[in-house]
Design an enzyme around this catalytic site. Sequence first.
Site, PDB file in Angstrom:
ATOM      1  N   HIS A 194      65.683  43.934  49.271  1.00  0.00           N
ATOM      2  CA  HIS A 194      67.069  44.366  49.125  1.00  0.00           C
ATOM      3  C   HIS A 194      67.043  45.791  48.576  1.00  0.00           C
ATOM      4  CE1 HIS A 194      71.222  44.424  47.628  1.00  0.00           C
ATOM      5  NE2 HIS A 194      71.446  43.422  48.459  1.00  0.00           N
ATOM      6  N   TYR A 195      68.093  46.542  48.777  1.00  0.00           N
ATOM      7  CA  TYR A 195      68.117  47.916  48.274  1.00  0.00           C
ATOM      8  C   TYR A 195      68.240  47.983  46.755  1.00  0.00           C
ATOM      9  CZ  TYR A 195      73.227  47.444  48.047  1.00  0.00           C
ATOM     10  OH  TYR A 195      74.503  47.035  47.752  1.00  0.00           O
TER      11      TYR A 195
END
Length: 176
Positions: A116-117
């Site tokens: 995930h970012y």
Amino acid sequence: MEMTGLNPETDRIIEVAMIITDSDLNVLAQSEVYAIHQSDDLLDNMDEWNTATHGRTGLTQRVRESSHTEAEVEQKLLDFMSEWIPGRATPMCGNSIHQDRRFMVKYMPKLENYFHYRNLDVSTLKELAKRWNPPIAKSVVKRGSHKALDDILESIEEMRHYREHFLISAPKAEAQ
């Protein structure tokens, strides 16, 4: 993750490992520890700190003897993660992981993209504790082995410590 230095433009990844935990920080799975082969020229030109540290731990010699490439290790870690977590579903967790991500963008972009970012960086809690509750920050004992797997395990312990002593949480709601 261990690197030959801090600059992804000139330095390289030399060791990686990964641990999967649940949301309560219980270890679910642990990858192999991979030493990634790098050239003698690169290793011989590490700065003094990295030369001493990675020499003392034996990592420099393991890197010289390794046949693993960055691309091969990236794929092995992607395979490992995909057994446990769908792509883009989990943040990267650890200490100063923005640095790891900088290297992953350059040398392991598929792996970096699988996360995930968002990040869950234990270093943020450490810096907050230093400022808001110094005794809590001082109560964390770090071994600082600078070995990939040891550092991950230490980060998990550090996160547990901050959760228990620094973060305030409401009791979990009882099932009705």
